[in-house]
Design a protein around this motif. Structure first.
Motif, PDB file in Angstrom:
ATOM      1  N   ALA A   7      41.675   3.225  79.581  1.00 53.48           N
ATOM      2  CA  ALA A   7      42.172   1.877  79.847  1.00 53.48           C
ATOM      3  C   ALA A   7      42.007   1.546  81.318  1.00 53.48           C
ATOM      4  O   ALA A   7      42.355   2.321  82.202  1.00 53.48           O
ATOM      5  CB  ALA A   7      43.643   1.775  79.454  1.00 53.48           C
ATOM      6  N   GLY A   8      41.470   0.345  81.606  1.00 56.26           N
ATOM      7  CA  GLY A   8      41.329  -0.099  82.984  1.00 56.26           C
ATOM      8  C   GLY A   8      40.196   0.548  83.736  1.00 56.26           C
ATOM      9  O   GLY A   8      40.167   0.524  84.952  1.00 56.26           O
ATOM     10  N   SER A   9      39.228   1.151  83.047  1.00 57.76           N
ATOM     11  CA  SER A   9      38.164   1.860  83.745  1.00 57.76           C
ATOM     12  C   SER A   9      37.055   0.934  84.222  1.00 57.76           C
ATOM     13  O   SER A   9      36.067   1.392  84.772  1.00 57.76           O
ATOM     14  CB  SER A   9      37.576   2.958  82.847  1.00 57.76           C
ATOM     15  OG  SER A   9      37.024   2.407  81.673  1.00 57.76           O
ATOM     16  N   LYS A  10      37.210  -0.384  83.991  1.00 61.99           N
ATOM     17  CA  LYS A  10      36.253  -1.305  84.582  1.00 61.99           C
ATOM     18  C   LYS A  10      36.361  -1.189  86.095  1.00 61.99           C
ATOM     19  O   LYS A  10      37.360  -0.714  86.639  1.00 61.99           O
ATOM     20  CB  LYS A  10      36.534  -2.735  84.126  1.00 61.99           C
ATOM     21  CG  LYS A  10      37.854  -3.296  84.627  1.00 61.99           C
ATOM     22  CD  LYS A  10      38.042  -4.735  84.187  1.00 61.99           C
ATOM     23  CE  LYS A  10      39.338  -5.300  84.752  1.00 61.99           C
ATOM     24  NZ  LYS A  10      39.536  -6.706  84.387  1.00 61.99           N
ATOM     25  N   GLY A  11      35.354  -1.631  86.791  1.00 60.53           N
ATOM     26  CA  GLY A  11      35.332  -1.475  88.235  1.00 60.53           C
ATOM     27  C   GLY A  11      36.328  -2.354  88.944  1.00 60.53           C
ATOM     28  O   GLY A  11      36.865  -3.306  88.382  1.00 60.53           O
ATOM     29  N   PRO A  12      36.592  -2.056  90.211  1.00 58.02           N
ATOM     30  CA  PRO A  12      37.505  -2.885  90.993  1.00 58.02           C
ATOM     31  C   PRO A  12      36.890  -4.243  91.306  1.00 58.02           C
ATOM     32  O   PRO A  12      35.669  -4.394  91.368  1.00 58.02           O
ATOM     33  CB  PRO A  12      37.713  -2.069  92.271  1.00 58.02           C
ATOM     34  CG  PRO A  12      36.465  -1.245  92.398  1.00 58.02           C
ATOM     35  CD  PRO A  12      36.053  -0.933  90.990  1.00 58.02           C
ATOM     36  N   ARG A  13      37.753  -5.222  91.515  1.00 60.58           N
ATOM     37  CA  ARG A  13      37.316  -6.551  91.941  1.00 60.58           C
ATOM     38  C   ARG A  13      37.323  -6.653  93.460  1.00 60.58           C
ATOM     39  O   ARG A  13      36.472  -7.307  94.051  1.00 60.58           O
ATOM     40  CB  ARG A  13      38.252  -7.609  91.346  1.00 60.58           C
ATOM     41  CG  ARG A  13      37.760  -9.033  91.482  1.00 60.58           C
ATOM     42  CD  ARG A  13      38.719  -9.996  90.805  1.00 60.58           C
ATOM     43  NE  ARG A  13      39.982 -10.073  91.499  1.00 60.58           N
ATOM     44  CZ  ARG A  13      40.204 -10.852  92.567  1.00 60.58           C
ATOM     45  NH1 ARG A  13      39.240 -11.607  93.046  1.00 60.58           N
ATOM     46  NH2 ARG A  13      41.371 -10.879  93.154  1.00 60.58           N
ATOM     47  N   LEU A  14      38.272  -5.973  94.089  1.00 57.45           N
ATOM     48  CA  LEU A  14      38.429  -5.985  95.541  1.00 57.45           C
ATOM     49  C   LEU A  14      38.664  -4.572  96.044  1.00 57.45           C
ATOM     50  O   LEU A  14      39.487  -3.839  95.479  1.00 57.45           O
ATOM     51  CB  LEU A  14      39.631  -6.839  95.945  1.00 57.45           C
ATOM     52  CG  LEU A  14      39.475  -8.347  96.061  1.00 57.45           C
ATOM     53  CD1 LEU A  14      40.847  -8.997  96.041  1.00 57.45           C
ATOM     54  CD2 LEU A  14      38.762  -8.708  97.354  1.00 57.45           C
ATOM     55  N   VAL A  15      37.953  -4.186  97.095  1.00 57.62           N
ATOM     56  CA  VAL A  15      38.217  -2.912  97.767  1.00 57.62           C
ATOM     57  C   VAL A  15      38.493  -3.225  99.229  1.00 57.62           C
ATOM     58  O   VAL A  15      37.670  -3.844  99.918  1.00 57.62           O
ATOM     59  CB  VAL A  15      37.034  -1.946  97.646  1.00 57.62           C
ATOM     60  CG1 VAL A  15      37.288  -0.685  98.481  1.00 57.62           C
ATOM     61  CG2 VAL A  15      36.782  -1.570  96.188  1.00 57.62           C
TER      62      VAL A  15
END
Length: 364
Positions: A7-15
């Motif tokens: 769950a939630g393993s999509k990439g980050p939107r902001l780093v």
């Protein structure tokens, strides 16, 4: 609940990336507890490029170069250009005092798509007192004007505390007069230098509610991109106010879902956002000091997809106290950093929220 799946393993939107703790100012609220000197522990340019290569696996995303003061690093523009070449959108978070005309040209030529300048007062005295240096206010204003003249997208960040909460309308008016694109407010989180001023400078929960309702109103009439950071209950207020408008028969504009102005959930720590320290440690955000991993020892993908703290933060059903019972928990989540700073438990309820969920309201 099992948090060991994907769950939630999509990439980050902001780093957000703290390139250095070195800085020319001594701000009262600084998360980084910045020093005048560059740290020998700062990642090298070569190490930075390797990290960028790993982040590029999740491109496109927005990479915010911060500090300390990112312009304190001589290779900051080399880092920005390399990140741009790997399909990352690069933003810069600066105090603005080092931005003269030549620096503004270098920022633009490095491909930076947005520059956020911190402005913590509507006048010289208020801002300079908070930032710890005389002349910081005029220098930041001048920096914004240089960037604006070159067509660089600009943003004002304001850390809200007791010393300036009454000045918010004037700071917004100043932002409008300067022609910036966005106005973001940051509500104080007790961490770093903020620990020492939390009690005397933090506004109280009732004031948070008033400020966030004011901010929602300004999102409708200011002409600027408006956003609240470290104030996830804004996203509850936003939905409450929009629902009220619909019930009153008023038109409600669509919410933007992409880019710098995207309206997302409240606390994104560990789910859509993460923070990289100047030494390569990865955290859910810059204000939640629980490490998820170390990029000097592990690849970013492994940390992002397998760190336990990230997995827990991606499951709203793990939230405790009234946050766990709240009907808005999936759009708000409460500030996990503030919960940790006040209780030592990042899954505890948001300590600066006055909303009482239906499940905890007293019986009539």
């Amino acid at each position: 609940m099992n948090v060991n799946g994907n769950a939630g393993s999509k990439g980050p939107r902001l780093v957000f990336w703290e390139l250095t703790t070195g800085c020319n100012l001594r701000c009262l609220h600084c998360r980084a507890s910045a020093t005048e000197l560059m740290s020998p522990a700062d990642l090298t340019y070569s190490q930075c490029c390797k990290i960028i290569d790993q982040l590029a696996e999740y491109a496109p995303l927005i990479l915010v170069l911060s500090g300390g003061e990112p312009l304190w690093r001589r290779d900051v523009f080399d880092i920005a250009r390399y990140a741009g070449s790997r399909n990352l959108r690069v933003a810069l978070a600066t105090n603005g005092t080092l931005v003269d005309e030549a620096m503004a040209w270098r920022i633009r030529d490095a491909g930076v798509v947005r520059v956020a300048v911190s402005l913590d007062g509507a006048d010289r005295h208020t801002h300079d007192s908070f930032r710890g240096q005389a002349g910081a206010f005029e220098a930041a204003i001048a920096g914004l004007r240089y960037l604006k003249a070159l067509g660089v997208s600009t943003q004002i960040n304001t850390s809200v505390a007791r010393h300036n909460v009454h000045q918010l309308p004037a700071i917004l008016a100043l932002a409008q007069s300067l022609g910036v694109h966005a106005f973001h407010i940051f509500l104080l989180v007790p961490v770093g230098c903020g620990l020492t001023i939390a009690d005397e400078q933090s506004i109280q929960a009732e004031e948070y509610e008033r400020v966030l309702n004011w901010l929602y109103d300004r999102s409708l009439d200011s002409g600027l991109e408006i956003k609240a950071t470290c104030a996830p209950h804004y996203y509850r207020i936003l939905r409450q106010r929009r629902a009220e408008a619909r019930r009153a028969g008023l038109s409600v504009p669509e919410l933007p879902t992409h880019g710098m102005h995207a309206v997302t959930r409240g606390c994104l720590a560990g789910s859509e956002v993460c923070f990289i320290s100047h030494q390569g440690e990865v955290y859910p955000c810059g204000y939640l000091p629980v490490t998820a991993g170390d990029l000097r020892k592990q690849p970013f993908r492994e940390i992002w997809e397998t760190a336990r703290i990230f997995k827990e933060l991606r499951h709203p059903d793990l939230l405790e106290g009234k946050c766990g019972l709240c009907e808005f928990k999936r759009v708000c989540l409460g500030c996990r950093a503030r919960a940790f700073g006040m209780t030592g438990n990042y899954l505890a309820e948001e300590p600066f929220c006055i909303y009482r969920p239906a499940g905890v309201r007293p019986a009539a």
